[in-house]
Design a protein around this motif. Structure first.
Motif, short mmCIF file in Angstrom:
data_model
loop_
_atom_site.label_atom_id
_atom_site.label_comp_id
_atom_site.label_asym_id
_atom_site.label_seq_id
_atom_site.Cartn_x
_atom_site.Cartn_y
_atom_site.Cartn_z
N HIS A 248 0.98 -1.24 0.02
CA HIS A 248 -0.19 -0.05 0.24
C HIS A 248 0.94 1.41 0.00
O HIS A 248 1.60 1.60 0.89
N LEU A 249 0.80 2.04 -0.98
CA LEU A 249 1.35 3.25 -1.30
C LEU A 249 0.67 4.57 -0.81
O LEU A 249 -0.39 4.71 -1.71
N THR A 250 1.07 5.21 0.13
CA THR A 250 0.15 6.53 0.41
C THR A 250 0.53 7.74 -0.26
O THR A 250 -0.20 8.73 -0.27
N GLN A 251 1.82 7.87 -0.61
CA GLN A 251 2.29 9.19 -1.28
C GLN A 251 3.26 8.92 -2.49
O GLN A 251 4.12 9.63 -2.85
N GLN A 252 2.94 8.03 -3.43
CA GLN A 252 3.73 7.39 -4.86
C GLN A 252 3.43 8.67 -5.57
O GLN A 252 2.31 8.98 -5.83
N ARG A 253 4.61 9.09 -6.37
CA ARG A 253 4.58 10.11 -7.16
C ARG A 253 5.19 9.58 -8.67
O ARG A 253 4.91 10.43 -9.69
#
Length: 316
Positions: A248-253
């Motif tokens: 789970h990635l919460t701030q992937q850019r």
């Protein structure tokens, strides 16, 4: 990165005493030999009035008597901020259970570190090796690991902790859900590796503990913070259907690499994710920052997970 196990907001039947308000709880599944220590406040939230050092915070936790010398025999970078150490253990009586931590004694450094073990008990038994993954910090032991530790450096270790998974051959099969936040993956990765060893032993010998399915939910800001991702992908390939993972990635850019994409969910771990795993034979292990533990604990309670099936490890 000192640790203390917690049961958040749940009744606790036995007071152990001491100013730190630490309690022991007992799982109904005592045959699995699990235990956990609890730090609870009146309103059931996790709080720390002041910053304690590792030895003070874990004073009521189990500790082995054996202290072993160890020599650094490998150093690798798991991420930009996390260093992974391989340590050769000299004392043959030194043992640990998957999920436990070590007191970390450094010559010339007065502060004792507390780091969760990220390798399996099987690796120690086979090769005499133990591994730690330590995040860069100003805390003296972590600072030493990132600035002065080198191949051949000598330290001493003592095992402790009441957060572990250690089933015995005659125990009933269980399923596991492992929930990690950030570097809270360390003890859960140790458990995951131990489960792989259990599967491997049973497949090779035809006996031993019969492990149920395992699902890992691992939440970080972005793929650059995922520790052990190559190892975890390898375990899923080695044990298809038995070991699975969602990152789970919460701030992937940035763009997610093709290998990870099938296993990635953008956003936090939700009730929908966890609700499908609720059953009487499922155990839940959680490690991460206190706010995450509190949030997941409330979520599990709301979907009917039995309180004595949930185990916590809080890191600071």
């Amino acid at each position: 990165m000192a640790h203390a196990a917690v049961y958040v907001g749940f009744p606790v039947p036995q007071l152990l005493g001491g100013a730190s308000r630490i309690f022991r709880t007992h799982s109904a599944l005592v045959l699995l030999r699990h235990s956990a220590f609890c730090y609870c406040t009146v309103n059931g939230t996790i709080k720390s009035k002041r910053k304690m050092d590792h030895l003070e915070r874990t004073a009521n936790n189990f500790r082995q008597e054996v202290i072993s010398q160890a020599k650094v025999c490998g150093i690798a970078h798991e991420s930009e901020t996390v260093r992974r150490l391989r340590l050769a253990i000299t004392n043959k009586d030194f043992t640990f259970k998957a999920g436990q931590w070590v007191d970390f004694f450094i010559p010339g450094v007065s502060v004792v570190g507390g780091f969760s073990i990220c390798s399996s008990p099987g690796l120690l038994k086979r090769e005499g090796i133990l591994e730690l993954a330590v995040k860069r910090a100003a805390h003296p032991p972590a600072h030493w690991i990132h600035t002065e530790c080198a191949l051949g450096s000598e330290v001493a270790l003592r095992v402790g902790g009441d957060f572990f998974f250690d089933p015995q051959p005659g125990d009933s099969p269980v399923k596991l859900v492992l929930i990690a936040g950030g570097v809270g993956i360390n003890p859960l990765f140790s458990i995951l590796l131990h489960i792989a060893d259990l599967h491997g032993y049973r497949e090779g010998k035809g006996n031993g503990y019969e492990m149920g399915t395992v699902k890992l939910y691992y939440s970080v800001k972005n793929t650059g913070e995922l520790l052990f991702k190559t190892n975890i992908l390898g375990l899923m390939r080695a044990f298809p259907g038995k070991i699975t993972c969602r990152f789970h990635l919460t701030q992937q850019r940035s763009q997610i690499c093709e290998e990870l994409q099938p296993h990635v969910t953008e956003g936090r771990i939700s009730e929908k994710d966890l609700g499908t795993h609720v059953s009487k034979d499922t155990l839940w292990y959680i490690c991460g920052p206190p706010p995450m533990i509190e949030s997941i604990a409330k979520l599990l309670s709301s979907i009917g997970v039995p309180r004595n099936s949930v185990f916590f490890e809080k890191w600071w």
